[in-house]
Write a protein that holds these residues in place. Structure first.
Motif, PDB file in Angstrom:
ATOM      1  N   VAL A   1       0.838  -1.203   0.000  1.00  0.00           N
ATOM      2  CA  VAL A   1       0.000   0.000   0.000  1.00  0.00           C
ATOM      3  C   VAL A   1       0.876   1.258   0.000  1.00  0.00           C
ATOM      4  CG1 VAL A   1      -1.673   1.348   1.336  1.00  0.00           C
ATOM      5  CG2 VAL A   1      -1.953  -1.127   1.108  1.00  0.00           C
ATOM      6  N   ILE A   2       1.937   1.244   0.798  1.00  0.00           N
ATOM      7  CA  ILE A   2       2.826   2.414   0.867  1.00  0.00           C
ATOM      8  C   ILE A   2       3.522   2.645  -0.465  1.00  0.00           C
ATOM      9  CG2 ILE A   2       4.906   3.355   1.952  1.00  0.00           C
ATOM     10  CD1 ILE A   2       4.094   1.953   4.529  1.00  0.00           C
ATOM     11  N   THR A   3       4.011   1.573  -1.101  1.00  0.00           N
ATOM     12  CA  THR A   3       4.721   1.732  -2.380  1.00  0.00           C
ATOM     13  C   THR A   3       3.773   2.140  -3.503  1.00  0.00           C
ATOM     14  OG1 THR A   3       4.534  -0.658  -2.761  1.00  0.00           O
ATOM     15  CG2 THR A   3       6.585   0.150  -1.793  1.00  0.00           C
ATOM     16  N   GLU A   4       2.472   1.852  -3.345  1.00  0.00           N
ATOM     17  CA  GLU A   4       1.501   2.338  -4.324  1.00  0.00           C
ATOM     18  C   GLU A   4       1.290   3.839  -4.186  1.00  0.00           C
ATOM     19  OE1 GLU A   4      -2.038   0.112  -3.729  1.00  0.00           O
ATOM     20  OE2 GLU A   4      -1.243  -1.736  -4.626  1.00  0.00           O
ATOM     21  N   ARG A   5       1.391   4.340  -2.949  1.00  0.00           N
ATOM     22  CA  ARG A   5       1.166   5.768  -2.699  1.00  0.00           C
ATOM     23  C   ARG A   5       2.408   6.599  -2.969  1.00  0.00           C
ATOM     24  NH1 ARG A   5      -2.906   6.577   2.441  1.00  0.00           N
ATOM     25  NH2 ARG A   5      -4.370   4.905   1.902  1.00  0.00           N
ATOM     26  N   LEU A   6       3.588   6.022  -2.736  1.00  0.00           N
ATOM     27  CA  LEU A   6       4.843   6.739  -2.942  1.00  0.00           C
ATOM     28  C   LEU A   6       5.691   5.976  -3.948  1.00  0.00           C
ATOM     29  CD1 LEU A   6       5.802   7.763   0.712  1.00  0.00           C
ATOM     30  CD2 LEU A   6       4.592   9.104  -1.000  1.00  0.00           C
ATOM     31  N   ASP A   7       5.943   6.593  -5.075  1.00  0.00           N
ATOM     32  CA  ASP A   7       6.701   5.939  -6.133  1.00  0.00           C
ATOM     33  C   ASP A   7       8.145   5.714  -5.704  1.00  0.00           C
ATOM     34  OD1 ASP A   7       7.128   4.815  -8.584  1.00  0.00           O
ATOM     35  OD2 ASP A   7       7.523   6.712  -9.600  1.00  0.00           O
ATOM     36  N   ARG A   8       8.707   4.599  -6.124  1.00  0.00           N
ATOM     37  CA  ARG A   8      10.112   4.234  -5.857  1.00  0.00           C
ATOM     38  C   ARG A   8      10.420   4.281  -4.360  1.00  0.00           C
ATOM     39  NH1 ARG A   8      10.235   7.873 -10.231  1.00  0.00           N
ATOM     40  NH2 ARG A   8      10.619   6.835 -12.205  1.00  0.00           N
ATOM     41  N   ALA A   9       9.558   3.640  -3.578  1.00  0.00           N
ATOM     42  CA  ALA A   9       9.760   3.605  -2.130  1.00  0.00           C
ATOM     43  C   ALA A   9      10.367   2.275  -1.711  1.00  0.00           C
ATOM     44  CB  ALA A   9       8.433   3.829  -1.409  1.00  0.00           C
ATOM     45  N   ASP A  10      11.316   2.339  -0.796  1.00  0.00           N
ATOM     46  CA  ASP A  10      11.960   1.164  -0.217  1.00  0.00           C
ATOM     47  C   ASP A  10      11.515   1.128   1.247  1.00  0.00           C
ATOM     48  OD1 ASP A  10      13.744  -0.737   0.844  1.00  0.00           O
ATOM     49  OD2 ASP A  10      15.213  -0.279  -0.705  1.00  0.00           O
ATOM     50  N   VAL A  11      10.676   0.151   1.607  1.00  0.00           N
ATOM     51  CA  VAL A  11      10.016   0.139   2.914  1.00  0.00           C
ATOM     52  C   VAL A  11      10.538  -1.007   3.771  1.00  0.00           C
ATOM     53  CG1 VAL A  11       7.795   0.131   4.110  1.00  0.00           C
ATOM     54  CG2 VAL A  11       7.953   1.062   1.790  1.00  0.00           C
ATOM     55  N   LEU A  12      10.901  -0.708   5.009  1.00  0.00           N
ATOM     56  CA  LEU A  12      11.360  -1.713   5.964  1.00  0.00           C
ATOM     57  C   LEU A  12      10.496  -1.607   7.213  1.00  0.00           C
ATOM     58  CD1 LEU A  12      13.461  -3.872   6.793  1.00  0.00           C
ATOM     59  CD2 LEU A  12      14.853  -2.012   7.703  1.00  0.00           C
ATOM     60  N   ILE A  13       9.853  -2.722   7.605  1.00  0.00           N
ATOM     61  CA  ILE A  13       8.945  -2.732   8.750  1.00  0.00           C
ATOM     62  C   ILE A  13       9.456  -3.711   9.798  1.00  0.00           C
ATOM     63  CG2 ILE A  13       6.602  -3.240   9.540  1.00  0.00           C
ATOM     64  CD1 ILE A  13       5.567  -2.414   6.844  1.00  0.00           C
ATOM     65  N   HIS A  14       9.550  -3.236  11.043  1.00  0.00           N
ATOM     66  CA  HIS A  14       9.955  -4.065  12.175  1.00  0.00           C
ATOM     67  C   HIS A  14       8.699  -4.443  12.950  1.00  0.00           C
ATOM     68  CE1 HIS A  14      12.336  -5.581  15.506  1.00  0.00           C
ATOM     69  NE2 HIS A  14      11.683  -4.786  16.338  1.00  0.00           N
ATOM     70  N   LEU A  15       8.492  -5.742  13.176  1.00  0.00           N
ATOM     71  CA  LEU A  15       7.294  -6.231  13.847  1.00  0.00           C
ATOM     72  C   LEU A  15       7.500  -6.285  15.357  1.00  0.00           C
ATOM     73  CD1 LEU A  15       6.528  -9.264  11.483  1.00  0.00           C
ATOM     74  CD2 LEU A  15       5.978  -6.853  11.149  1.00  0.00           C
ATOM     75  N   GLU A  16       6.501  -5.831  16.117  1.00  0.00           N
ATOM     76  CA  GLU A  16       6.573  -5.835  17.580  1.00  0.00           C
ATOM     77  C   GLU A  16       5.241  -6.275  18.164  1.00  0.00           C
ATOM     78  OE1 GLU A  16       9.839  -2.277  18.407  1.00  0.00           O
ATOM     79  OE2 GLU A  16       7.706  -1.887  18.721  1.00  0.00           O
ATOM     80  N   PRO A  17       5.251  -6.800  19.412  1.00  0.00           N
ATOM     81  CA  PRO A  17       3.997  -7.185  20.070  1.00  0.00           C
ATOM     82  C   PRO A  17       3.252  -5.963  20.604  1.00  0.00           C
ATOM     83  CG  PRO A  17       5.839  -7.582  21.533  1.00  0.00           C
ATOM     84  CD  PRO A  17       6.433  -7.165  20.214  1.00  0.00           C
ATOM     85  N   GLU A  18       2.019  -6.180  21.024  1.00  0.00           N
ATOM     86  CA  GLU A  18       1.164  -5.081  21.459  1.00  0.00           C
ATOM     87  C   GLU A  18       1.714  -4.357  22.693  1.00  0.00           C
ATOM     88  OE1 GLU A  18      -3.550  -4.321  22.620  1.00  0.00           O
ATOM     89  OE2 GLU A  18      -2.804  -6.359  22.251  1.00  0.00           O
ATOM     90  N   ASP A  19       2.421  -5.082  23.555  1.00  0.00           N
ATOM     91  CA  ASP A  19       2.892  -4.431  24.793  1.00  0.00           C
ATOM     92  C   ASP A  19       4.030  -3.441  24.546  1.00  0.00           C
ATOM     93  OD1 ASP A  19       5.035  -6.091  24.270  1.00  0.00           O
ATOM     94  OD2 ASP A  19       4.736  -7.405  26.006  1.00  0.00           O
ATOM     95  N   ARG A  20       4.494  -3.339  23.288  1.00  0.00           N
ATOM     96  CA  ARG A  20       5.522  -2.344  22.976  1.00  0.00           C
ATOM     97  C   ARG A  20       4.919  -1.002  22.562  1.00  0.00           C
ATOM     98  NH1 ARG A  20      10.577  -4.300  22.093  1.00  0.00           N
ATOM     99  NH2 ARG A  20      11.105  -2.085  22.208  1.00  0.00           N
ATOM    100  N   VAL A  21       3.589  -0.908  22.517  1.00  0.00           N
ATOM    101  CA  VAL A  21       2.951   0.363  22.179  1.00  0.00           C
ATOM    102  C   VAL A  21       3.237   1.372  23.275  1.00  0.00           C
ATOM    103  CG1 VAL A  21       0.776   1.540  21.743  1.00  0.00           C
ATOM    104  CG2 VAL A  21       1.119  -0.765  20.868  1.00  0.00           C
TER     105      VAL A  21
END
Length: 332
Positions: free
Chosen positions: A287-307
């Motif tokens: 979804v992010i790369t569809e909104r922003l052209d030529r985007a390189d996206v890195l996502i770090h996954l965390e549990p809910e208690d890290r909010v």
């Protein structure tokens, strides 16, 4: 023997790469154009004795150097990432744009120096007709070539081509000013008009150079993406609240050449399996790369208690704490 372990691939995605062939051909067009114009301006400046035309030749010479720098920087920027440059070589384009800006400033200084010498009484303009013809031709060529380069710079999001287009636009602007100056000298016979026009041109060039240097420097020091692009990322993340996301933080953005780099930490609802979280994260990247052209996206996954306080998604906050703590789907 125990099986060897390989590091898991990160949740990582990249948008489509710029078209290198278009960029290289455009940069080559600039080199050829500047080479021809330099020859014409040197000949015309020598014959007419016009300091404005000679400084135009100096300006075009600097443009040629800048075009060569842009040509090779584009070739380097299109090389894939390697062990020494894990994020790729795209920033070479921004470095090229900064170099071009500095060269524009050098050119304006050379123009101002020659103009001041002419005001002090060194030489005068003659054979004005030839000068007008050559400068007029130069103006038309630069307008056409700069328009082509600017269009391709926008299409490929190339900082180096943008700098090259800015160079040629300033050259066209100086040609127009010189053309007016020569016409006035021909009509009035006032020799001082030629160097005064050259000084005005030098001042205008400085403004363009400072603007280009500012834009390229912001990228080189990793300035964040424009607010509207960051907002697009935030909106994309917020849209995944119903999919199990409860919060996010550490959103960082920067740019390198035509490439946008985005990384963030996202927290998933308690009970969400790693498989589900990984799949949803990839969908968020899409979804992010569809909104922003030529985007390189890195996502770090965390549990809910890290909010952290204040980092809960608006969609989750609107449904209250019970929704935020509701267990997610499990795999059997």
């Amino acid at each position: 023997m125990a099986p060897s372990l390989r590091p898991a691939s990160p949740v990582h995605s990249a948008g489509p790469a710029p078209v290198p062939v278009v960029k290289r051909r455009t940069a080559a067009l600039s080199v050829v154009s500047n080479s021809g114009l330099i020859f014409l301006k040197v000949v015309a400046g020598t014959i007419t004795g016009s300091v404005a035309i000679l400084t135009e030749a100096v300006h075009s010479s600097i443009d040629l150097v800048a075009s060569v720098v842009a040509f090779f920087s584009i070739r380097k920027a299109d090389e894939p990432a390697d062990e020494s440059h894990r994020y790729g070589h795209e920033k070479v384009e921004n470095l090229s744009a900064a170099i071009e800006a500095i060269l524009i400033l050098v050119g304006s200084a050379a123009i101002a120096f020659q103009a001041i010498r002419r005001l002090a009484g060194h030489g005068h303009v003659h054979t004005v007709g030839l000068g007008i013809a050559v400068v007029g031709f130069s103006l038309v060529v630069n307008l056409i070539v700069s328009a082509v380069i600017a269009r391709n710079a926008r299409a490929t999001d190339s900082a180096a081509l943008e700098g090259d287009a800015a160079h040629l636009r300033t050259d066209a602007m100086t040609s127009a000013a010189v053309l007016i100056g020569l016409a006035l000298v021909s009509i009035t016979g006032a020799q001082w008009i030629d160097p005064v026009v050259a000084l005005a041109v030098a001042a205008a060039i400085v403004v363009t150079a400072v603007r280009l240097l500012s834009l390229s420097s912001r990228v080189l020091v990793d300035e964040a993406l424009p607010p509207e692009e960051v907002d697009a990322v935030r909106e994309a993340v917020e849209g995944f609240g119903p999919r199990g996301l409860v919060g996010y933080h550490e959103l960082r953005t920067r740019r390198a050449g035509a490439r946008r780099h985005i990384d963030l930490h996202v927290q998933f609802r308690q009970g969400t399996s790693l498989e589900d979280a990984h799949r949803i994260a990839h969908e968020l990247q899409d979804v992010i790369t569809e909104r922003l052209d030529r985007a390189d996206v890195l996502i770090h996954l965390e549990p809910e208690d890290r909010v952290r306080p204040g980092e809960v998604l608006d969609s989750v906050r609107a449904d209250g704490p019970s929704r935020a703590r509701q267990p997610g789907p499990r795999r059997g």
